[in-house]
Motif scaffolding. Structure first.
Motif, PDB file in Angstrom:
ATOM      1  N   ARG A  65       0.716  -1.214  -0.109  1.00 22.22           N
ATOM      2  CA  ARG A  65       0.036  -0.049   0.047  1.00 22.22           C
ATOM      3  C   ARG A  65       0.746   1.264  -0.058  1.00 22.22           C
ATOM      4  NH1 ARG A  65      -5.549   1.450   3.301  1.00 22.22           N
ATOM      5  NH2 ARG A  65      -5.809   3.508   2.231  1.00 22.22           N
ATOM      6  N   PHE A  66       2.002   1.384   0.827  1.00 19.76           N
ATOM      7  CA  PHE A  66       2.680   2.488   0.877  1.00 19.76           C
ATOM      8  C   PHE A  66       4.150   2.394   0.442  1.00 19.76           C
ATOM      9  CE2 PHE A  66      -0.467   2.241   4.338  1.00 19.76           C
ATOM     10  CZ  PHE A  66      -1.334   3.527   4.170  1.00 19.76           C
ATOM     11  N   GLY A  67       4.607   1.128  -0.294  1.00 29.77           N
ATOM     12  CA  GLY A  67       6.131   1.138  -0.481  1.00 29.77           C
ATOM     13  C   GLY A  67       6.326   2.062  -1.557  1.00 29.77           C
ATOM     14  N   LYS A  68       5.725   2.703  -2.296  1.00 30.70           N
ATOM     15  CA  LYS A  68       6.214   3.772  -3.378  1.00 30.70           C
ATOM     16  C   LYS A  68       6.736   5.079  -2.507  1.00 30.70           C
ATOM     17  CE  LYS A  68       1.488   4.958  -4.510  1.00 30.70           C
ATOM     18  NZ  LYS A  68       0.491   4.933  -5.550  1.00 30.70           N
ATOM     19  N   PHE A  69       6.433   5.183  -1.132  1.00 30.20           N
ATOM     20  CA  PHE A  69       6.471   6.453  -0.458  1.00 30.20           C
ATOM     21  C   PHE A  69       7.585   5.959   0.401  1.00 30.20           C
ATOM     22  CE2 PHE A  69       1.824   6.590  -1.363  1.00 30.20           C
ATOM     23  CZ  PHE A  69       2.035   7.664  -2.143  1.00 30.20           C
ATOM     24  N   PHE A  70       8.127   5.004   0.486  1.00 27.93           N
ATOM     25  CA  PHE A  70       9.285   4.408   1.560  1.00 27.93           C
ATOM     26  C   PHE A  70      10.375   5.425   1.389  1.00 27.93           C
ATOM     27  CE2 PHE A  70       7.981  -0.293   2.501  1.00 27.93           C
ATOM     28  CZ  PHE A  70       7.001   0.371   3.298  1.00 27.93           C
ATOM     29  N   GLY A  71      10.809   5.938   0.053  1.00 29.51           N
ATOM     30  CA  GLY A  71      11.970   6.625   0.045  1.00 29.51           C
ATOM     31  C   GLY A  71      11.511   8.012   0.722  1.00 29.51           C
ATOM     32  N   SER A  72      10.667   8.456   0.958  1.00 31.11           N
ATOM     33  CA  SER A  72      10.662   9.883   1.279  1.00 31.11           C
ATOM     34  C   SER A  72       9.584   9.953   2.564  1.00 31.11           C
ATOM     35  CB  SER A  72       9.929  10.719   0.200  1.00 31.11           C
ATOM     36  OG  SER A  72       9.645  12.054   0.744  1.00 31.11           O
ATOM     37  N   LYS A  73      10.182  10.443   3.947  1.00 34.14           N
ATOM     38  CA  LYS A  73       9.484  10.358   4.942  1.00 34.14           C
ATOM     39  C   LYS A  73       8.321  11.259   4.954  1.00 34.14           C
ATOM     40  CE  LYS A  73      13.102  11.072   7.633  1.00 34.14           C
ATOM     41  NZ  LYS A  73      14.132  11.534   8.839  1.00 34.14           N
ATOM     42  N   MET A  74       8.462  12.359   4.447  1.00 33.52           N
ATOM     43  CA  MET A  74       7.325  13.525   4.130  1.00 33.52           C
ATOM     44  C   MET A  74       6.218  12.775   3.209  1.00 33.52           C
ATOM     45  SD  MET A  74       5.856  16.188   5.124  1.00 33.52           S
ATOM     46  CE  MET A  74       7.172  17.156   5.718  1.00 33.52           C
ATOM     47  N   LYS A  75       6.406  12.332   1.992  1.00 31.22           N
ATOM     48  CA  LYS A  75       5.307  11.664   1.509  1.00 31.22           C
ATOM     49  C   LYS A  75       4.668  10.680   2.065  1.00 31.22           C
ATOM     50  CE  LYS A  75       7.267  12.907  -3.378  1.00 31.22           C
ATOM     51  NZ  LYS A  75       7.830  12.477  -4.437  1.00 31.22           N
ATOM     52  N   LEU A  76       5.656   9.653   2.588  1.00 31.84           N
ATOM     53  CA  LEU A  76       4.799   8.626   3.542  1.00 31.84           C
ATOM     54  C   LEU A  76       4.202   9.009   4.507  1.00 31.84           C
ATOM     55  CD1 LEU A  76       4.661   5.729   4.170  1.00 31.84           C
ATOM     56  CD2 LEU A  76       6.875   5.825   5.351  1.00 31.84           C
ATOM     57  N   LEU A  77       4.416  10.082   5.405  1.00 28.84           N
ATOM     58  CA  LEU A  77       3.651  10.779   6.215  1.00 28.84           C
ATOM     59  C   LEU A  77       2.439  11.129   5.861  1.00 28.84           C
ATOM     60  CD1 LEU A  77       3.265  11.555   9.295  1.00 28.84           C
ATOM     61  CD2 LEU A  77       4.416  13.808   8.683  1.00 28.84           C
ATOM     62  N   LEU A  78       2.321  11.887   4.391  1.00 30.42           N
ATOM     63  CA  LEU A  78       1.284  12.503   3.891  1.00 30.42           C
ATOM     64  C   LEU A  78       0.208  11.447   3.622  1.00 30.42           C
ATOM     65  CD1 LEU A  78       2.672  15.324   1.852  1.00 30.42           C
ATOM     66  CD2 LEU A  78       1.347  15.629   4.133  1.00 30.42           C
ATOM     67  N   ALA A  79       0.749  10.370   2.916  1.00 31.31           N
ATOM     68  CA  ALA A  79       0.024   9.092   2.539  1.00 31.31           C
ATOM     69  C   ALA A  79      -0.833   8.352   3.675  1.00 31.31           C
ATOM     70  CB  ALA A  79       1.075   8.169   1.495  1.00 31.31           C
ATOM     71  N   LEU A  80      -0.051   8.295   4.643  1.00 26.65           N
ATOM     72  CA  LEU A  80      -0.443   7.624   5.905  1.00 26.65           C
ATOM     73  C   LEU A  80      -1.746   8.497   6.460  1.00 26.65           C
ATOM     74  CD1 LEU A  80       2.456   6.153   7.758  1.00 26.65           C
ATOM     75  CD2 LEU A  80       0.290   5.015   7.285  1.00 26.65           C
ATOM     76  N   SER A  81      -1.360   9.702   6.521  1.00 31.38           N
ATOM     77  CA  SER A  81      -2.321  10.735   7.154  1.00 31.38           C
ATOM     78  C   SER A  81      -3.709  10.677   6.252  1.00 31.38           C
ATOM     79  CB  SER A  81      -1.809  12.141   7.277  1.00 31.38           C
ATOM     80  OG  SER A  81      -0.843  12.112   8.135  1.00 31.38           O
ATOM     81  N   GLU A  82      -3.379  10.763   4.934  1.00 32.30           N
ATOM     82  CA  GLU A  82      -4.758  10.791   4.367  1.00 32.30           C
ATOM     83  C   GLU A  82      -5.192   9.459   4.415  1.00 32.30           C
ATOM     84  OE1 GLU A  82      -5.505  11.681  -0.822  1.00 32.30           O
ATOM     85  OE2 GLU A  82      -3.745  10.665  -0.062  1.00 32.30           O
ATOM     86  N   ALA A  83      -4.743   8.316   4.336  1.00 38.33           N
ATOM     87  CA  ALA A  83      -5.352   6.894   4.427  1.00 38.33           C
ATOM     88  C   ALA A  83      -6.289   6.761   5.678  1.00 38.33           C
ATOM     89  CB  ALA A  83      -4.216   5.875   4.434  1.00 38.33           C
ATOM     90  N   ILE A  84      -5.624   7.500   6.681  1.00 42.30           N
ATOM     91  CA  ILE A  84      -6.263   7.371   8.191  1.00 42.30           C
ATOM     92  C   ILE A  84      -7.642   8.468   7.964  1.00 42.30           C
ATOM     93  CG2 ILE A  84      -6.064   8.221  10.402  1.00 42.30           C
ATOM     94  CD1 ILE A  84      -3.055   7.315  10.236  1.00 42.30           C
ATOM     95  N   THR A  85      -7.297   9.351   7.421  1.00 39.29           N
ATOM     96  CA  THR A  85      -8.566  10.351   7.276  1.00 39.29           C
ATOM     97  C   THR A  85      -9.444   9.684   6.463  1.00 39.29           C
ATOM     98  OG1 THR A  85      -7.129  12.423   7.719  1.00 39.29           O
ATOM     99  CG2 THR A  85      -9.143  12.596   6.465  1.00 39.29           C
ATOM    100  N   ASN A  86      -9.196   9.200   5.372  1.00 35.66           N
ATOM    101  CA  ASN A  86     -10.170   8.523   4.342  1.00 35.66           C
ATOM    102  C   ASN A  86     -10.821   7.362   4.930  1.00 35.66           C
ATOM    103  OD1 ASN A  86     -10.034  10.853   2.542  1.00 35.66           O
ATOM    104  ND2 ASN A  86      -8.341   9.843   1.548  1.00 35.66           N
ATOM    105  N   GLU A  87     -10.184   6.819   5.637  1.00 42.09           N
ATOM    106  CA  GLU A  87     -10.673   5.038   6.118  1.00 42.09           C
ATOM    107  C   GLU A  87     -10.494   5.180   7.710  1.00 42.09           C
ATOM    108  OE1 GLU A  87      -8.735   2.012   3.645  1.00 42.09           O
ATOM    109  OE2 GLU A  87      -8.018   3.736   2.510  1.00 42.09           O
ATOM    110  N   PRO A  88     -10.973   5.800   8.224  1.00 38.67           N
ATOM    111  CA  PRO A  88     -10.891   5.680   9.942  1.00 38.67           C
ATOM    112  C   PRO A  88     -11.203   4.543  10.337  1.00 38.67           C
ATOM    113  CG  PRO A  88     -12.883   7.187   9.401  1.00 38.67           C
ATOM    114  CD  PRO A  88     -12.117   6.520   8.142  1.00 38.67           C
ATOM    115  N   ASN A  89     -12.170   3.570   9.733  1.00 38.88           N
ATOM    116  CA  ASN A  89     -12.570   2.243  10.498  1.00 38.88           C
ATOM    117  C   ASN A  89     -12.066   1.470   9.768  1.00 38.88           C
ATOM    118  OD1 ASN A  89     -14.549   3.719  11.954  1.00 38.88           O
ATOM    119  ND2 ASN A  89     -15.938   3.786  10.200  1.00 38.88           N
TER     120      ASN A  89
END
Length: 139
Positions: free
Chosen positions: A75-99
């Motif tokens: 799900r997030f492997g393409k962002f592993f090279g950038s901490k900022m992009k990974l943080l944003l992707a995780l934050s977006e996933a949590i916001t969009n899918e809280p359950n």
């Protein structure tokens, strides 16, 4: 007890009738098989199911950790090279899918740290773990 067979392949999606045709072959191989159910899933769905049910089956920590690694790599492997992009992707996933239990369990597992063997196998660096830990601490 229900038994499961997972068949993976590369190629076009199968229709419902094609999937049932494959499932019907079980009776040819083993005549006493009953109540056959078949469905198609992609790799992400299979990983998600494994993570969701791993704790319920008293799985070992390794299998839960490995399932979480598979899930986050896919799900997030393409962002592993950038901490900022990974943080944003995780934050977006949590916001969009809280359950989304699979997502929340994976965050919890990865943020707790994983063995070097698992990190090496799935490309989960200490920086990636740090981002997951940061997200977990802020939830």
């Amino acid at each position: 007890m229900k038994r499961y067979i997972i068949i993976s392949y590369d190629g076009a999606n199968l229709s419902a009738s094609e999937v049932m045709a494959i499932a019907s072959q079980l009776n040819t191989v083993k005549p006493d098989v009953t109540d056959v159910h078949a469905s198609t899933m992609d790799e992400e769905e299979v990983s998600s199911i494994i993570i969701r049910h791993a704790e319920a089956k008293n799985a070992t920590e390794l299998s839960v950790v490995e399932s979480a690694c598979i899930y986050v790599k896919k799900r997030f492997g393409k962002f592993f090279g950038s901490k900022m992009k990974l943080l944003l992707a995780l934050s977006e996933a949590i916001t969009n899918e809280p359950n989304n239990e699979s997502l929340m369990n994976a965050i919890k597992v990865i943020s707790g740290g994983i063995s070097k063997r698992m990190r090496d196998s799935y490309g989960v660096s200490t920086d990636v773990i740090y981002v997951f830990k940061t997200v977990q601490d802020n939830m």
